[in-house]
Design an enzyme around this catalytic site. Structure first.
Site, mmCIF file in Angstrom:
data_model
loop_
_atom_site.group_PDB
_atom_site.id
_atom_site.type_symbol
_atom_site.label_atom_id
_atom_site.label_comp_id
_atom_site.label_asym_id
_atom_site.label_seq_id
_atom_site.Cartn_x
_atom_site.Cartn_y
_atom_site.Cartn_z
ATOM 1 N N SER A 141 0.867 -1.096 0.014
ATOM 2 C CA SER A 141 0.006 0.085 0.076
ATOM 3 C C SER A 141 0.892 1.200 -0.091
ATOM 4 C CB SER A 141 -0.918 -0.172 1.266
ATOM 5 O OG SER A 141 -1.515 1.433 1.357
ATOM 6 N N TYR A 154 -1.299 -1.220 10.755
ATOM 7 C CA TYR A 154 -1.542 -1.570 9.038
ATOM 8 C C TYR A 154 -0.217 -0.868 8.529
ATOM 9 C CZ TYR A 154 -3.594 -1.137 4.415
ATOM 10 O OH TYR A 154 -3.487 -1.257 3.072
#
Length: 250
Positions: A141, A154
């Site tokens: 990401s 995350y």
């Protein structure tokens, strides 16, 4: 369209969003895809959506937070098609959490889903990939390349995916295996519609990661994944590809 005729591909997190788009992309290229996710009902829908495409899609329910299930997903892909050429480590989820309120269980789950699962899948798949000169595409990401507010677990996990990619690329520099990573920005997927923000969170901090050009389609990112997995990218190894509409360039 890249050709994957005769190739066997394992895609994790394949029941929706980018995973489902990636399954369809490989099937459109003639690939034999094993789609893995926890939700067998949604996987069946993804497989049905590929019925008219040149490739094949088999699927099975696997929980990528479980090391045993990671190994089982690899074994099932090999059993389905007799070989394994490509692994796409896509399983993951972004949940916003205030750091001081994150529980032990939430931290452990976020790391297991977004980082450890990719390690265990790769660990089980590498012997098979070496037999055929295959490759791995890890999905991180933009959070693997920058910080995101209320996303400690995350962000740490996605930075870990970037590091895992580089470590494997170096370890197998002299072996017939390629390992690359895609770092997508915001995509218009179902997951975006279900994300909740903690009470009291600063929305402006959260929106710092939003690209000025808006959300991408999952198909546009799946196309980059397919390129990295294809023979067209034969010289691409150890790369970290941002797919974010220029967000990180500014």
């Amino acid at each position: 369209m890249n050709s994957f005729t005769g190739r066997s591909i394992l895609v994790t997190g394949a029941s929706s969003g980018l995973g489902a788009a990636t399954v369809r992309r490989f099937a459109a290229g003639g690939g034999k895809v094993y789609a893995a996710s926890r939700n067998a009902e949604l996987l069946a829908e993804v497989a049905a959506s590929c019925a008219d495409l040149p490739g094949e899609v088999a699927f099975g329910s696997h929980d990528i937070t479980s090391p045993a299930d990671c190994r089982a997903a690899v074994a099932a892909a090999v059993a389905a098609y007799g070989r394994l050429d490509v692994v796409v480590n896509n399983a993951g989820r972004h949940d916003f959490r205030i750091t001081t309120e994150t529980t032990d269980e939430e931290w452990a789950h976020d790391i297991a889903l977004n980082l450890s699962g990719a390690f265990y899948v790769a660990q089980a798949a590498i012997p098979h990939l070496l037999e055929v000169g295959g490759n791995i595409v890890n999905v991180a990401s933009v959070a693997g390349l920058m910080g995101e507010a209320y996303s400690a677990a995350y962000t740490a996990a996605k930075h870990g995916i970037v590091g895992l990619t580089k470590a494997l690329a170096v370890e197998y520099l002299n072996a017939p295996l390629r390992v690359n990573c895609v770092c997508p920005g915001g995509m218009d997927t179902a997951q975006v519609q279900t994300i909740s923000v903690p009470e009291g969170a600063d929305w402006e901090l959260i929106m710092r990661v939003a690209a000025k050009r808006g959300m991408m389609t999952a198909d546009s990112v799946a196309a980059v994944i397919a390129f990295l997995a294809s023979d067209d990218a034969a010289s691409v190894h150890g790369s970290i590809q941002a797919v974010d509409q220029g967000h990180l360039a500014g």
